[in-house]
Write a protein that holds these residues in place. Sequence first.
Motif, PDB file in Angstrom:
ATOM      1  N   ARG A  75       1.006  -1.316   0.064  1.00 30.77           N
ATOM      2  CA  ARG A  75       0.170  -0.207   0.106  1.00 30.77           C
ATOM      3  C   ARG A  75       0.867   1.185  -0.040  1.00 30.77           C
ATOM      4  N   SER A  85      -4.033  -7.436  -4.858  1.00 29.65           N
ATOM      5  CA  SER A  85      -4.670  -6.325  -4.656  1.00 29.65           C
ATOM      6  C   SER A  85      -5.743  -6.040  -3.674  1.00 29.65           C
ATOM      7  N   SER A  87      -8.979  -3.142  -2.269  1.00 28.14           N
ATOM      8  CA  SER A  87      -9.720  -1.939  -2.361  1.00 28.14           C
ATOM      9  C   SER A  87     -10.649  -2.088  -1.049  1.00 28.14           C
ATOM     10  N   ASP A  88     -11.341  -0.917  -0.965  1.00 25.93           N
ATOM     11  CA  ASP A  88     -12.458  -0.771  -0.046  1.00 25.93           C
ATOM     12  C   ASP A  88     -13.575  -1.761  -0.192  1.00 25.93           C
ATOM     13  N   THR A  90     -12.685  -4.977  -0.442  1.00 27.37           N
ATOM     14  CA  THR A  90     -11.952  -6.413  -0.249  1.00 27.37           C
ATOM     15  C   THR A  90     -12.614  -6.721   1.346  1.00 27.37           C
ATOM     16  N   TYR A 123      -7.072   0.614   3.850  1.00 22.58           N
ATOM     17  CA  TYR A 123      -8.351   0.377   3.420  1.00 22.58           C
ATOM     18  C   TYR A 123      -8.862  -0.686   4.441  1.00 22.58           C
TER      19      TYR A 123
END
Length: 193
Positions: A75, A85, A87-88, A90, A123
């Motif tokens: 990150r 990877s 993200s919000d 996940t 995140y």
Amino acid sequence: MGREEILNSVRKNKPELLPLPEINADLFNEDIDLLSGFKEKVPLVGGTIKQLTSPKDIDNEITMMYPNATNIVNRTQVSSLGTVSISDKTQPKDLEDVDLAILRGTFGVAENGAIWISEEQFYIRALPFITNDLLIILDKKDICQNLHEAYELISKRKRTFGLFISGPSKTADIEQCLVIGAQGALSLTVLLI
């Protein structure tokens, strides 16, 4: 008693709020080398610390320290390593196989070797705890003296989740036996740039 009855009882019996004490933080300032103090404290709390001469060495250093890490969440902008990877969107359960999480620290505290990290950088709140190993990259100029100064710094932040990390997870409350990685990462490495 039902849930609402219990909550109403708690609300009715809350103690009177007291104002926070006034603390003159200047009384706690010392004339010390913040970088040296921080570098001394991180190993005392179980972490590893390495100072690099150039940000160009980051990926090479990480690869040498964690040669078997295959599932890596990165990150940061200063490393190109990363195979997972997030993200919000996940879900924390999707991170159960993460070998290494690479995060950017906002600042360190010379007094105790703690590092402030914020949700804006990773995140998923579970990430620093669910990873096997945690690596935090910190700029050596971003070290404050003590927690009084640290709390002043975080009081100006956008109010999102954040935490101080100080060493790997550890506990010794069960049969007085020290267990590393009991509630979080097995190791913490701080790379100073």
